[in-house]
Motif scaffolding. Structure first.
Motif, PDB file in Angstrom:
ATOM      1  N   THR A  29     -22.646  34.739  -9.441  1.00 38.28           N
ATOM      2  CA  THR A  29     -23.276  36.230  -9.800  1.00 38.28           C
ATOM      3  C   THR A  29     -23.818  36.171 -11.219  1.00 38.28           C
ATOM      4  OG1 THR A  29     -21.362  37.323  -9.494  1.00 38.28           O
ATOM      5  CG2 THR A  29     -22.759  37.369  -7.591  1.00 38.28           C
ATOM      6  N   THR A  30     -25.096  36.574 -11.605  1.00 36.43           N
ATOM      7  CA  THR A  30     -25.516  36.744 -12.908  1.00 36.43           C
ATOM      8  C   THR A  30     -26.458  37.871 -13.189  1.00 36.43           C
ATOM      9  OG1 THR A  30     -25.984  35.090 -14.793  1.00 36.43           O
ATOM     10  CG2 THR A  30     -27.278  34.816 -12.992  1.00 36.43           C
ATOM     11  N   ARG A  31     -26.790  37.885 -14.463  1.00 38.52           N
ATOM     12  CA  ARG A  31     -28.027  38.869 -14.924  1.00 38.52           C
ATOM     13  C   ARG A  31     -28.362  38.665 -16.396  1.00 38.52           C
ATOM     14  NH1 ARG A  31     -25.183  44.699 -14.827  1.00 38.52           N
ATOM     15  NH2 ARG A  31     -27.310  45.365 -15.010  1.00 38.52           N
ATOM     16  N   ASP A  32     -29.375  39.424 -16.708  1.00 34.80           N
ATOM     17  CA  ASP A  32     -29.894  39.309 -18.173  1.00 34.80           C
ATOM     18  C   ASP A  32     -28.657  39.632 -18.824  1.00 34.80           C
ATOM     19  OD1 ASP A  32     -31.895  39.221 -20.168  1.00 34.80           O
ATOM     20  OD2 ASP A  32     -30.980  41.236 -20.485  1.00 34.80           O
ATOM     21  N   PRO A  33     -28.425  38.746 -20.026  1.00 37.13           N
ATOM     22  CA  PRO A  33     -27.066  38.874 -20.974  1.00 37.13           C
ATOM     23  C   PRO A  33     -27.132  40.299 -21.711  1.00 37.13           C
ATOM     24  CG  PRO A  33     -27.918  36.796 -21.079  1.00 37.13           C
ATOM     25  CD  PRO A  33     -28.853  37.333 -20.061  1.00 37.13           C
ATOM     26  N   GLU A  34     -28.242  40.889 -21.922  1.00 37.88           N
ATOM     27  CA  GLU A  34     -28.414  42.059 -22.729  1.00 37.88           C
ATOM     28  C   GLU A  34     -27.995  43.056 -21.739  1.00 37.88           C
ATOM     29  OE1 GLU A  34     -28.364  44.692 -25.606  1.00 37.88           O
ATOM     30  OE2 GLU A  34     -28.410  42.412 -25.942  1.00 37.88           O
ATOM     31  N   LYS A  35     -28.620  43.227 -20.439  1.00 37.37           N
ATOM     32  CA  LYS A  35     -28.289  44.327 -19.585  1.00 37.37           C
ATOM     33  C   LYS A  35     -26.897  44.102 -19.271  1.00 37.37           C
ATOM     34  CE  LYS A  35     -32.925  44.482 -17.774  1.00 37.37           C
ATOM     35  NZ  LYS A  35     -34.021  44.414 -16.399  1.00 37.37           N
ATOM     36  N   TRP A  36     -26.167  42.974 -19.227  1.00 44.95           N
ATOM     37  CA  TRP A  36     -24.886  42.708 -18.490  1.00 44.95           C
ATOM     38  C   TRP A  36     -24.009  43.477 -19.693  1.00 44.95           C
ATOM     39  CZ3 TRP A  36     -21.109  40.172 -21.417  1.00 44.95           C
ATOM     40  CH2 TRP A  36     -19.862  40.112 -20.981  1.00 44.95           C
ATOM     41  N   TYR A  37     -24.361  43.075 -21.082  1.00 47.77           N
ATOM     42  CA  TYR A  37     -23.751  43.772 -22.153  1.00 47.77           C
ATOM     43  C   TYR A  37     -23.710  45.157 -21.989  1.00 47.77           C
ATOM     44  CZ  TYR A  37     -22.157  45.370 -26.613  1.00 47.77           C
ATOM     45  OH  TYR A  37     -21.621  46.053 -27.739  1.00 47.77           O
ATOM     46  N   GLN A  38     -24.868  46.008 -21.831  1.00 46.18           N
ATOM     47  CA  GLN A  38     -25.048  47.437 -21.897  1.00 46.18           C
ATOM     48  C   GLN A  38     -23.974  47.719 -20.905  1.00 46.18           C
ATOM     49  OE1 GLN A  38     -26.454  49.062 -24.223  1.00 46.18           O
ATOM     50  NE2 GLN A  38     -26.993  47.466 -25.417  1.00 46.18           N
ATOM     51  N   SER A  39     -24.125  47.297 -19.561  1.00 43.54           N
ATOM     52  CA  SER A  39     -23.189  47.628 -18.317  1.00 43.54           C
ATOM     53  C   SER A  39     -21.684  47.671 -18.933  1.00 43.54           C
ATOM     54  CB  SER A  39     -23.549  46.850 -17.242  1.00 43.54           C
ATOM     55  OG  SER A  39     -22.989  47.332 -16.226  1.00 43.54           O
TER      56      SER A  39
END
Length: 273
Positions: free
Chosen positions: A118-128
């Motif tokens: 499971t993955t997502r945009d690295p920047e959005k992941w970091y903000q989460s």
């Protein structure tokens, strides 16, 4: 031992595998792991291990501490199939931390299992991560609770922090963890046979997931769990349970008035979360 809700904690040492391990979801936390738990359970995978499972059964924390110490700090025996079967033998699937921090070990232990990244945009992941996990790593109320509630938060907090330091190499949440996120995703893909690998984002819905797993597509919509809200609720439950146990412990030693003081402190520090 029985927790504040009346649930009996289970010591898994010495247990055997009772169901096959079929799915390893090895994406890092904050990539839809709680939605994946709900989706996999809907597809018939019983049970699915998630960080919340360790929180619900604190004896697991001791075993995770051993696995973390062995892999990331060179202390003790690395976990192999026997140890993983003891800890995860009741589960058909895993997702989230701490399991995602052991991709090589779990793929080696369960070579027949299918792997989902499971993955997502690295920047959005970091903000989460910054808006949620930072609270667990830095919260003063959690740290204080850990001093008073050693059977639970007194073990959970050090385990979470040690896992974080071992995996990311730093003690807190900083932008450079995005590089580790990308590195982890590349490593999982590289170590998994292509026919057993699926890179997936929870926003895609059922179709690709069910095709990969060989399952019929459910009629209802794919579950979308609000992970930020769920994580905050989980922290509140952790503190509530810790408050009950801590107040009892303090009352035994210092008397009822001190227990009231602990309750007042926790009531005031809820705003920190």
């Amino acid at each position: 031992m029985i927790d504040w809700t009346g649930k009996i904690w289970v010591d898994r040492r010495g247990m055997k595998r009772v169901v096959p391990m079929e799915v390893l979801v090895l994406g890092l936390g904050r990539t839809g792991s709680m939605s994946m738990v709900a989706a996999l359970q809907k597809l018939g995978y019983d049970d699915v291990y998630h960080m919340s499972a360790a929180i619900a059964n604190p004896p697991d924390i001791d075993m995770w501490q051993e696995a973390i110490d062995a892999k990331y700090f060179g202390k003790g025996k690395p976990y192999g199939r026997q140890e993983w079967d003891q800890l995860l033998g009741h589960c058909m699937a895993v997702t989230d931390f701490p399991t995602a921090a052991f991709p090589e070990e779990l793929i080696a232990a369960y070579p027949d299992a299918k792997v989902i990244l499971t993955t997502r945009d690295p920047e959005k992941w970091y903000q989460s991560v910054y808006s949620t996990l930072r609270l667990a790593l830095e919260s003063r109320s959690l740290a204080f609770a850990g001093l008073l509630d050693r059977p639970f938060l007194g073990k959970l907090i050090p385990m979470m922090r040690k896992l974080w330091i071992g995996f990311f190499g730093i003690p807190d949440v900083r932008p450079q963890i995005k590089d580790r996120f990308i590195e982890h995703n590349r490593a999982v893909k590289a170590m998994t046979p292509p026919d057993k690998y699926l890179e997936y984002r929870v926003g895609e819905g059922w179709d690709r997931l069910c095709e990969f797993l060989g399952k019929p597509v459910p009629e209802e919509e794919f579950p979308r769990v609000n992970e930020t809200a769920s994580f905050e609720q989980l922290l509140q439950k952790m503190l509530k349970g810790s408050l009950v146990r801590s107040a009892k412990n303090v009352a035994k030693i210092f008397g009822p008035l001190a227990a009231v003081g602990v309750a007042v402190y926790f009531a005031k520090t809820q705003s920190l979360l």
